[in-house]
Design a protein around this motif. Sequence first.
Motif, PDB file in Angstrom:
ATOM      1  N   ALA A  73       0.827  -1.209   0.000  1.00  0.00           N
ATOM      2  CA  ALA A  73       0.000   0.000   0.000  1.00  0.00           C
ATOM      3  C   ALA A  73       0.860   1.257   0.000  1.00  0.00           C
ATOM      4  N   PHE A  74       1.921   1.259   0.798  1.00  0.00           N
ATOM      5  CA  PHE A  74       2.791   2.435   0.826  1.00  0.00           C
ATOM      6  C   PHE A  74       3.644   2.533  -0.443  1.00  0.00           C
ATOM      7  N   ASP A  75       3.943   1.405  -1.078  1.00  0.00           N
ATOM      8  CA  ASP A  75       4.614   1.457  -2.380  1.00  0.00           C
ATOM      9  C   ASP A  75       3.695   2.108  -3.422  1.00  0.00           C
ATOM     10  N   TYR A  76       2.409   1.817  -3.319  1.00  0.00           N
ATOM     11  CA  TYR A  76       1.434   2.437  -4.219  1.00  0.00           C
ATOM     12  C   TYR A  76       1.441   3.958  -4.020  1.00  0.00           C
ATOM     13  N   ILE A 109       7.973   3.808   7.438  1.00  0.00           N
ATOM     14  CA  ILE A 109       7.311   3.824   6.131  1.00  0.00           C
ATOM     15  C   ILE A 109       8.042   4.705   5.122  1.00  0.00           C
ATOM     16  N   LYS A 110       8.934   5.576   5.583  1.00  0.00           N
ATOM     17  CA  LYS A 110       9.678   6.464   4.695  1.00  0.00           C
ATOM     18  C   LYS A 110      10.914   5.794   4.100  1.00  0.00           C
ATOM     19  N   SER A 111      11.360   4.695   4.707  1.00  0.00           N
ATOM     20  CA  SER A 111      12.576   4.031   4.249  1.00  0.00           C
ATOM     21  C   SER A 111      12.415   3.501   2.828  1.00  0.00           C
ATOM     22  N   GLY A 112      13.297   3.944   1.934  1.00  0.00           N
ATOM     23  CA  GLY A 112      13.224   3.528   0.549  1.00  0.00           C
ATOM     24  C   GLY A 112      12.120   4.204  -0.240  1.00  0.00           C
ATOM     25  N   ARG A 113      11.483   5.175   0.359  1.00  0.00           N
ATOM     26  CA  ARG A 113      10.393   5.898  -0.309  1.00  0.00           C
ATOM     27  C   ARG A 113      10.654   7.405  -0.198  1.00  0.00           C
ATOM     28  N   PRO A 114      11.537   7.933  -1.000  1.00  0.00           N
ATOM     29  CA  PRO A 114      11.901   9.354  -0.882  1.00  0.00           C
ATOM     30  C   PRO A 114      10.758  10.309  -1.166  1.00  0.00           C
TER      31      PRO A 114
END
Length: 294
Positions: free
Chosen positions: A203-206, A250-255
């Motif tokens: 979901a957070f990748d989306y 949730i921010k890790s790897g999601r700049p």
Amino acid sequence: MSVGLKVSVCLYPSLTLSARDFSPPSSSYLYLDRKILRPCSGKRWCKSNGKRRTEPILAIVDSSRVPELDSSSEPVQVFDGSTRLYISYTCPFAQRAWIARNYKGLQNKIELVPIDLKNRPAWYKEKVYSANKVPALEHNNRVLGESLDLIKYIDSNFEGPSLTPDGLEKQVVADELLSYTDSFSKAVRSTLNGTDSNAADAAFDYIEQALTKFNEGPFFLGQFSLVDVAYAPFIERFQLILSHVMNVDIKSGRPNLALWIQEMNKIEAYTETRQDPQELVERYKRRVQAEARL
């Protein structure tokens, strides 16, 4: 854990987003005659205009907020010409409408009426909103509900900065993202309750991918919009709970998500509505422990 319910109002609190489990937050903000003041340097106080700043604002409005109305409170004089937004300080769905009201600078035109969801006044259901839920908006001799509908209504029926995207492409993307909000919440909850350990990650990748669609700014549609308003209350809660309960960042790897959170914390219209992070997490933990003993 309540999973799979399609709701956009606060009625029966779920484990993850329980209005039953949270109490009013504390911070350095004050309400004075409906003007929001924030601390400047030293002991001075400055008026807040609800717009974006260059530095994050992490404080949350404190107990000087108007007290929530409960079963002992006198009824509101409904349909007396006033416009009122009925909320709970702890409800993420109500927070959406609250953010929209603040962002458009309507603090003096839409009165905020907080309701105690643990001890609701009987007159709220009888005289205001028969669905007995928040948020609800009293305007032009009628009462409207459903959080996504309300933020659109507030944006289109009141003055102030627009939250509606320009252009057909952005409108289509906005509709897609707004329709995904329930699925997003369900996915994260399924990870929190142990049903699907990978659902929250997906979901957070989306969300991360959605934030790459437009490069005009850090928000979902480039500029701040209804989509950001819709997601902010839920990402706020999920970020805290996943971090403190499951040690997941949730921010890790999601700049893009990291930047979005940073920029959201510069928008006073949002930060004015936030809950106290520690209190939210601690009450969540106590609730989980209580459930485990049953």
